[in-house]
Scaffold this motif. Structure first.
Motif, PDB file in Angstrom:
ATOM      1  N   CYS A  78      11.232  -1.310  -5.159  1.00 54.96           N
ATOM      2  CA  CYS A  78      10.023  -2.117  -4.945  1.00 54.96           C
ATOM      3  C   CYS A  78       9.205  -2.250  -6.220  1.00 54.96           C
ATOM      4  O   CYS A  78       8.686  -3.328  -6.520  1.00 54.96           O
ATOM      5  CB  CYS A  78       9.158  -1.514  -3.841  1.00 54.96           C
ATOM      6  SG  CYS A  78       9.868  -1.692  -2.188  1.00 54.96           S
ATOM      7  N   VAL A  79       9.076  -1.157  -6.976  1.00 56.83           N
ATOM      8  CA  VAL A  79       8.296  -1.234  -8.208  1.00 56.83           C
ATOM      9  C   VAL A  79       8.930  -2.236  -9.173  1.00 56.83           C
ATOM     10  O   VAL A  79       8.236  -3.073  -9.746  1.00 56.83           O
ATOM     11  CB  VAL A  79       8.124   0.152  -8.867  1.00 56.83           C
ATOM     12  CG1 VAL A  79       7.476   0.030 -10.248  1.00 56.83           C
ATOM     13  CG2 VAL A  79       7.278   1.064  -7.971  1.00 56.83           C
ATOM     14  N   ALA A  80      10.226  -2.173  -9.333  1.00 57.17           N
ATOM     15  CA  ALA A  80      10.894  -3.103 -10.248  1.00 57.17           C
ATOM     16  C   ALA A  80      10.760  -4.551  -9.766  1.00 57.17           C
ATOM     17  O   ALA A  80      10.414  -5.448 -10.544  1.00 57.17           O
ATOM     18  CB  ALA A  80      12.368  -2.727 -10.404  1.00 57.17           C
ATOM     19  N   MET A  81      11.004  -4.779  -8.485  1.00 51.23           N
ATOM     20  CA  MET A  81      10.925  -6.148  -7.955  1.00 51.23           C
ATOM     21  C   MET A  81       9.504  -6.706  -8.064  1.00 51.23           C
ATOM     22  O   MET A  81       9.314  -7.866  -8.437  1.00 51.23           O
ATOM     23  CB  MET A  81      11.366  -6.175  -6.485  1.00 51.23           C
ATOM     24  CG  MET A  81      12.847  -5.974  -6.291  1.00 51.23           C
ATOM     25  SD  MET A  81      13.310  -5.983  -4.545  1.00 51.23           S
ATOM     26  CE  MET A  81      13.009  -7.693  -4.147  1.00 51.23           C
ATOM     27  N   HIS A  82       8.526  -5.875  -7.771  1.00 48.98           N
ATOM     28  CA  HIS A  82       7.151  -6.374  -7.776  1.00 48.98           C
ATOM     29  C   HIS A  82       6.548  -6.390  -9.177  1.00 48.98           C
ATOM     30  O   HIS A  82       5.588  -7.119  -9.420  1.00 48.98           O
ATOM     31  CB  HIS A  82       6.322  -5.649  -6.729  1.00 48.98           C
ATOM     32  CG  HIS A  82       6.755  -6.062  -5.359  1.00 48.98           C
ATOM     33  ND1 HIS A  82       6.335  -7.241  -4.780  1.00 48.98           N
ATOM     34  CD2 HIS A  82       7.653  -5.512  -4.494  1.00 48.98           C
ATOM     35  CE1 HIS A  82       6.923  -7.377  -3.606  1.00 48.98           C
ATOM     36  NE2 HIS A  82       7.733  -6.346  -3.417  1.00 48.98           N
ATOM     37  N   THR A  83       7.148  -5.668 -10.106  1.00 49.24           N
ATOM     38  CA  THR A  83       6.786  -5.848 -11.509  1.00 49.24           C
ATOM     39  C   THR A  83       7.186  -7.262 -11.923  1.00 49.24           C
ATOM     40  O   THR A  83       6.416  -7.981 -12.562  1.00 49.24           O
ATOM     41  CB  THR A  83       7.475  -4.799 -12.408  1.00 49.24           C
ATOM     42  OG1 THR A  83       6.985  -3.501 -12.047  1.00 49.24           O
ATOM     43  CG2 THR A  83       7.211  -5.060 -13.880  1.00 49.24           C
ATOM     44  N   ALA A  84       8.383  -7.672 -11.518  1.00 50.18           N
ATOM     45  CA  ALA A  84       8.831  -9.041 -11.806  1.00 50.18           C
ATOM     46  C   ALA A  84       7.916 -10.054 -11.124  1.00 50.18           C
ATOM     47  O   ALA A  84       7.576 -11.086 -11.717  1.00 50.18           O
ATOM     48  CB  ALA A  84      10.280  -9.226 -11.354  1.00 50.18           C
ATOM     49  N   SER A  85       7.502  -9.771  -9.897  1.00 50.34           N
ATOM     50  CA  SER A  85       6.578 -10.681  -9.196  1.00 50.34           C
ATOM     51  C   SER A  85       5.258 -10.800  -9.944  1.00 50.34           C
ATOM     52  O   SER A  85       4.709 -11.901 -10.079  1.00 50.34           O
ATOM     53  CB  SER A  85       6.308 -10.178  -7.771  1.00 50.34           C
ATOM     54  OG  SER A  85       7.477 -10.212  -7.005  1.00 50.34           O
ATOM     55  N   LEU A  86       4.740  -9.689 -10.427  1.00 53.19           N
ATOM     56  CA  LEU A  86       3.481  -9.709 -11.183  1.00 53.19           C
ATOM     57  C   LEU A  86       3.634 -10.532 -12.462  1.00 53.19           C
ATOM     58  O   LEU A  86       2.750 -11.302 -12.814  1.00 53.19           O
ATOM     59  CB  LEU A  86       3.029  -8.285 -11.508  1.00 53.19           C
ATOM     60  CG  LEU A  86       2.399  -7.536 -10.342  1.00 53.19           C
ATOM     61  CD1 LEU A  86       2.409  -6.030 -10.604  1.00 53.19           C
ATOM     62  CD2 LEU A  86       0.986  -8.036 -10.087  1.00 53.19           C
ATOM     63  N   GLU A  87       4.749 -10.367 -13.136  1.00 52.47           N
ATOM     64  CA  GLU A  87       4.987 -11.174 -14.338  1.00 52.47           C
ATOM     65  C   GLU A  87       5.063 -12.653 -13.982  1.00 52.47           C
ATOM     66  O   GLU A  87       4.563 -13.492 -14.716  1.00 52.47           O
ATOM     67  CB  GLU A  87       6.247 -10.701 -15.060  1.00 52.47           C
ATOM     68  CG  GLU A  87       6.037  -9.365 -15.747  1.00 52.47           C
ATOM     69  CD  GLU A  87       7.251  -8.881 -16.511  1.00 52.47           C
ATOM     70  OE1 GLU A  87       8.301  -9.558 -16.509  1.00 52.47           O
ATOM     71  OE2 GLU A  87       7.141  -7.803 -17.125  1.00 52.47           O
ATOM     72  N   GLY A  88       5.662 -12.961 -12.847  1.00 55.07           N
ATOM     73  CA  GLY A  88       5.728 -14.349 -12.382  1.00 55.07           C
ATOM     74  C   GLY A  88       4.358 -14.927 -12.082  1.00 55.07           C
ATOM     75  O   GLY A  88       4.161 -16.140 -12.139  1.00 55.07           O
TER      76      GLY A  88
END
Length: 187
Positions: A78-88
């Motif tokens: 989740c941290v990795a996926m939502h880090t990508a979401s935050l960058e998006g």
């Protein structure tokens, strides 16, 4: 114990969800492939997530709630996926770093949200009046407080399931890998 299902090998009730996920992402993420062992869990999480996304909290604020739950629960996926979401979402790098490190956020409003979500989890919802007042004073509403509870519930399902099934990190998120042991997250 939790196989990496394909849309063909998954229980029938999970197949439509897996197919839709593959269409959306171009592949079936490993976490989804393993969660498909329980169509009820997979479908339930995705329905809850859709409801959480429809709340009055803007996307960036929802991501703060998600990252607060994910880091607290030590869910590297989740941290990795939502880090990508935050960058998006073009989130400030300082914000992303602080969320991943579980330290105070550079924005007073977002820090109030992070603190409130943490307090809800720490107190299992028995939030002290002063904490709720601080949340409201930061510009949030009683409705937002309940939406935070929805986000916590939604991502507790996800983080617990990902840890139980030992979901591996998909290559697409490898650049955002996170190790809870390096930030003192509880495991």
């Amino acid at each position: 114990m939790f196989p990496d299902h394909t849309p063909e090998s998954a229980p029938p009730a999970a197949r439509p969800t897996m197919a839709a996920t593959a269409k959306k992402f171009g592949h079936v993420p490993a976490a989804v492939a393993r969660m498909a062992t329980s169509p009820e869990l997979l479908n339930g999480f995705l329905k809850l997530n859709a409801i959480f996304e429809a709340t009055t909290l803007p996307a960036l604020e929802r991501e703060v709630v998600i990252m607060t739950v994910a880091t607290r629960n030590g869910c590297h996926v989740c941290v990795a996926m939502h880090t990508a979401s935050l960058e998006g979402l073009s989130a400030a790098p300082e914000l992303v770093t602080a969320l991943r490190a579980q330290v105070p956020l550079p924005s007073a409003r977002l820090e109030a949200l992070r603190r409130f979500a943490s307090t809800v989890m720490d107190t299992t919802g028995d939030v002290p009046p002063a904490s709720l007042a601080a949340f409201v004073e930061a510009g949030f509403t009683p409705r937002n407080a309940l939406e935070v509870v929805l986000g916590i519930g939604t991502y507790t399902v996800s983080t617990y399931a990902n840890r139980l099934i030992q979901a591996p990190l998909d290559e697409a998120f490898a650049a955002h890998a996170w190790d809870p042991e390096t930030v003192g997250a509880s495991r």
